[in-house]
Design a protein around this motif. Structure first.
Motif, PDB file in Angstrom:
ATOM      1  N   ASN A  90       0.809  -1.221   0.000  1.00  0.00           N
ATOM      2  CA  ASN A  90       0.000   0.000   0.000  1.00  0.00           C
ATOM      3  C   ASN A  90       0.839   1.267   0.000  1.00  0.00           C
ATOM      4  N   HIS A  91       2.160   1.147   0.055  1.00  0.00           N
ATOM      5  CA  HIS A  91       3.005   2.337   0.113  1.00  0.00           C
ATOM      6  C   HIS A  91       3.380   2.798  -1.299  1.00  0.00           C
ATOM      7  N   LYS A  92       4.085   3.907  -1.307  1.00  0.00           N
ATOM      8  CA  LYS A  92       4.473   4.461  -2.616  1.00  0.00           C
ATOM      9  C   LYS A  92       5.887   5.000  -2.514  1.00  0.00           C
ATOM     10  N   CYS A  93       6.810   4.182  -2.044  1.00  0.00           N
ATOM     11  CA  CYS A  93       8.202   4.633  -1.967  1.00  0.00           C
ATOM     12  C   CYS A  93       8.641   5.039  -3.373  1.00  0.00           C
ATOM     13  N   LYS A  94       9.335   6.166  -3.451  1.00  0.00           N
ATOM     14  CA  LYS A  94       9.549   6.743  -4.782  1.00  0.00           C
ATOM     15  C   LYS A  94      10.500   5.933  -5.649  1.00  0.00           C
ATOM     16  N   PHE A  95      11.363   5.121  -5.016  1.00  0.00           N
ATOM     17  CA  PHE A  95      12.329   4.354  -5.815  1.00  0.00           C
ATOM     18  C   PHE A  95      11.771   2.989  -6.213  1.00  0.00           C
ATOM     19  N   CYS A  96      10.532   2.691  -5.844  1.00  0.00           N
ATOM     20  CA  CYS A  96      10.026   1.328  -5.939  1.00  0.00           C
ATOM     21  C   CYS A  96       8.846   1.256  -6.897  1.00  0.00           C
ATOM     22  N   ILE A  97       8.817   0.197  -7.714  1.00  0.00           N
ATOM     23  CA  ILE A  97       7.716   0.051  -8.665  1.00  0.00           C
ATOM     24  C   ILE A  97       6.787  -1.115  -8.304  1.00  0.00           C
ATOM     25  N   ILE A  98       7.022  -1.693  -7.119  1.00  0.00           N
ATOM     26  CA  ILE A  98       6.201  -2.849  -6.735  1.00  0.00           C
ATOM     27  C   ILE A  98       4.708  -2.525  -6.687  1.00  0.00           C
ATOM     28  N   PRO A  99       4.305  -1.404  -6.076  1.00  0.00           N
ATOM     29  CA  PRO A  99       2.858  -1.145  -6.031  1.00  0.00           C
ATOM     30  C   PRO A  99       2.251  -1.061  -7.438  1.00  0.00           C
ATOM     31  N   ASP A 100       3.022  -0.545  -8.407  1.00  0.00           N
ATOM     32  CA  ASP A 100       2.495  -0.494  -9.782  1.00  0.00           C
ATOM     33  C   ASP A 100       2.437  -1.891 -10.400  1.00  0.00           C
ATOM     34  N   ALA A 109       9.627   8.907   0.523  1.00  0.00           N
ATOM     35  CA  ALA A 109       8.239   8.551   0.865  1.00  0.00           C
ATOM     36  C   ALA A 109       8.180   7.181   1.537  1.00  0.00           C
ATOM     37  N   ARG A 110       9.097   6.966   2.479  1.00  0.00           N
ATOM     38  CA  ARG A 110       9.151   5.681   3.165  1.00  0.00           C
ATOM     39  C   ARG A 110       8.056   5.569   4.217  1.00  0.00           C
ATOM     40  N   PRO A 111       7.512   4.335   4.405  1.00  0.00           N
ATOM     41  CA  PRO A 111       6.586   4.132   5.515  1.00  0.00           C
ATOM     42  C   PRO A 111       7.332   4.327   6.827  1.00  0.00           C
ATOM     43  N   ALA A 112       6.639   4.796   7.828  1.00  0.00           N
ATOM     44  CA  ALA A 112       7.206   5.001   9.166  1.00  0.00           C
ATOM     45  C   ALA A 112       8.420   5.924   9.112  1.00  0.00           C
ATOM     46  N   SER A 136       6.918 -11.189   2.515  1.00  0.00           N
ATOM     47  CA  SER A 136       5.869 -10.397   1.866  1.00  0.00           C
ATOM     48  C   SER A 136       6.548  -9.074   1.543  1.00  0.00           C
ATOM     49  N   GLN A 137       5.844  -8.168   0.882  1.00  0.00           N
ATOM     50  CA  GLN A 137       6.482  -6.875   0.631  1.00  0.00           C
ATOM     51  C   GLN A 137       6.522  -6.027   1.902  1.00  0.00           C
ATOM     52  N   ASP A 138       5.538  -6.195   2.757  1.00  0.00           N
ATOM     53  CA  ASP A 138       5.443  -5.390   3.977  1.00  0.00           C
ATOM     54  C   ASP A 138       4.810  -6.268   5.058  1.00  0.00           C
ATOM     55  N   VAL A 147      10.000  -6.365   7.718  1.00  0.00           N
ATOM     56  CA  VAL A 147       9.128  -5.765   8.735  1.00  0.00           C
ATOM     57  C   VAL A 147       9.466  -4.278   8.801  1.00  0.00           C
ATOM     58  N   TYR A 148       8.457  -3.416   8.828  1.00  0.00           N
ATOM     59  CA  TYR A 148       8.721  -1.979   8.961  1.00  0.00           C
ATOM     60  C   TYR A 148       8.573  -1.565  10.418  1.00  0.00           C
ATOM     61  N   PRO A 149       9.296  -0.521  10.819  1.00  0.00           N
ATOM     62  CA  PRO A 149       9.342  -0.196  12.245  1.00  0.00           C
ATOM     63  C   PRO A 149       8.105   0.532  12.756  1.00  0.00           C
TER      64      PRO A 149
HETATM   65  S1  SF4 Z   1       7.188  -0.468   1.268  1.00  0.00           S
HETATM   66 FE1  SF4 Z   1       8.577  -1.766   0.054  1.00  0.00          FE
HETATM   67  S2  SF4 Z   1       7.298  -2.667  -1.542  1.00  0.00           S
HETATM   68 FE2  SF4 Z   1       6.133  -0.977  -0.652  1.00  0.00          FE
HETATM   69  S3  SF4 Z   1       6.555   0.757  -1.996  1.00  0.00           S
HETATM   70 FE3  SF4 Z   1       8.048   0.831  -0.316  1.00  0.00          FE
HETATM   71  S4  SF4 Z   1       9.872  -0.316  -1.036  1.00  0.00           S
HETATM   72 FE4  SF4 Z   1       8.124  -0.788  -2.399  1.00  0.00          FE
END
Ligand code: SF4
Length: 461
Positions: free
Chosen positions: A169-179, A292-295, A211-213, A252-254
């Motif tokens: 569900n995230h949108k980290c700017k360097f990552c294309i996984i959500p797309d 745009a990192r989670p946490a 998993s991705q997250d 795992v995200y913090p």
């Molecule tokens: S949390 Fe991980 S999978 Fe999700 S957008 Fe960020 S880098 Fe990509």
């Protein structure tokens, strides 16, 4: 039948797991699973592994580069059904790999279907993966795959990856996984537990939760409880820990709720290893925001201190990106200082690269290659020194290790609870290994350490 039958993963897979569009050029496989629950375990392991290696699973034959047919040969009627399924896959797709019980009779199969690509017997899932790699080579993509590039090597039977969700569900700017993979789709907890139980019944001693997250597990299904299992990572870890295998958590995200898992890790009877793989990526708050990192706002050093206060033996692994667009020397220095304080046990580091479709490509002030290299060198030098110091402190200690391999010279390659396969270090046993078996967990005393690996001797049993 032009679709994977629903019994491949009866209640395991939300439709999205099979319905996703493969990304351009993504190797794609179809699968037909016939037969008993043991065959289903093999099908599940093959699918889990293939997905983790970056393959897409097609819902129909025509969208696949090849089809795996997992056969049953128990009764004549089952043999006939298996031959029919192989024939249909050949007509619909043309590239067919046969495995399962009927695979014990390769001549019989080839007599009916001479054009199949490969035949392997029951539970020989490593050989199936070999055949898949030969027929449809993997196309590892370090930016979206969950396994390291070396992950095309085969998973030994005593450990297995366990995928609990797909997408992010995230949108980290360097990552294309959500797309590419879409938003988070969590598997029901009872389905994950069911797969894990079957893997443990089949001899798996260590489950690697991926998993991705991982910490977001269950958010999309509102942490639903079904058949006694709640889709929340803390509950899932606790439930998995009762199965008698080592449970290792990756990606795992913090988030604050991660704290709730640490007591489990501190309890040696819980089965959940005191190991957290947390991709921090950077430490400077402005840079994390630009990613745009989670946490991004979490005070990670405080979190780490709190985790260690509860579980002093916890091993922390992370990955980082240096040279992200706009990274200043001061921001990089913050990262180095942070690492000094965080004293992470295991660290991977990547130099930033543009990825087709990533939003970070358009950011200003890309860092020159030589600066990225210099920062990478400085970062790794510090990480290596920390690792060497941490491993030296283990000399003289007693710990359990799982044996991954014993070579012809009798050297056993093992891992401690602090080492994930393929990405962390090893503990080697050079002597007295004749009574040891691959997959066994034994107690050792550490007698030597290098920057990344340990050596030890088996304690009297
Ligand atoms: S949390 Fe991980 S999978 Fe999700 S957008 Fe960020 S880098 Fe990509």
């Amino acid at each position: 039948m032009a679709e994977n039958p629903p019994n491949i993963r009866p209640d395991l897979a939300p439709q999205a797991r099979f319905g996703e569009q493969p990304r351009s050029g993504q190797p794609t496989l179809g699968m037909v699973s016939l037969g008993c629950p043991k065959a289903l375990v093999d099908s599940e392991r093959i699918l889990t592994r293939l997905r983790a290696e970056g393959y897409a699973i097609s819902p129909d034959y025509t969208g696949a580069d090849a089809v795996i047919v997992n056969t049953c040969g128990f009764l004549d009627s089952a043999k006939a059904e298996s031959l029919d399924a192989i024939g249909e896959a050949l007509v619909e797709n043309g590239k067919v790999i046969v495995t399962g019980c009927l695979g014990a009779e390769p001549d019989y199969i080839r007599e009916h279907h001479p054009n199949i690509l490969a035949v392997t017997g029951p539970h020989q899932y490593e050989q199936v993966l070999d055949a898949v790699h030969a027929a449809v080579p993997p196309a590892p993509d370090p930016f979206i795959d969950l396994l390291p590039a070396t992950g095309v090597s085969l998973t030994p039977r005593h450990y297995s990856y366990l995928k609990i969700s797909e997408g992010c569900n995230h949108k980290c700017k360097f990552c294309i996984i959500p797309d590419m993979r879409g938003r988070l789709v969590s598997r029901p907890a009872h389905a994950v537990i069911r797969e894990a139980e079957k893997l443990v019944d089949a001899g798996v001693r260590e489950l690697l939760v991926i998993s991705q997250d991982t910490s977001a597990y269950g958010v999309d299904i509102k942490h639903a409880e079904d058949r006694g299992h709640r889709a929340h990572i803390t509950d899932l870890a606790r439930d998995l820990g009762t199965l008698g295998a080592w449970i290792r958590l990756h990606y795992v995200y913090p988030y604050p709720h991660v704290r709730d898992m640490i007591p489990l890790m501190a309890d040696p009877t819980s089965g959940v290893l005191p190991y957290l793989d947390i991709p921090f990526q950077h430490a400077h708050p402005d840079l994390l925001k630009r990613m745009a990192r989670p946490a991004a706002a979490s005070k990670t050093l405080d979190e780490i201190a709190a985790w260690r206060a509860t579980c002093p033996d916890i091993t922390l692994r992370s990955t980082f990106i240096v040279g992200y667009p706009g990274e200043t020397e001061a921001e990089f220095q913050t990262l180095l200082d942070w690492l000094d304080e965080a004293q992470l046990d295991r660290v991977g580091c990547f130099q930033y690269e543009n990825v087709d479709g990533a939003r970070s490509n358009a950011l200003p002030d890309h860092v020159p290659a030589e600066v990225k290299q210099d920062r990478w060198n400085r970062f790794m030098e510090k990480a290596q020194a920390i690792s060497a110091q941490k491993l030296a402190a283990k000399v003289g200690h007693t710990m359990d290790v799982i044996i991954d391999d014993i070579d012809e010279d009798g050297v056993a390659t093992c891992r401690t609870k602090a080492d994930a396969p393929e990405i962390d270090g090893n503990l080697f046993i050079d002597d007295n290994t004749s009574a040891l078996q691959v997959g066994e967990i034994v107690s050792v005393t550490v007698d030597e350490a290098s920057e990344y690996d340990l050596w030890g001797a088996v304690n009297t049993r």
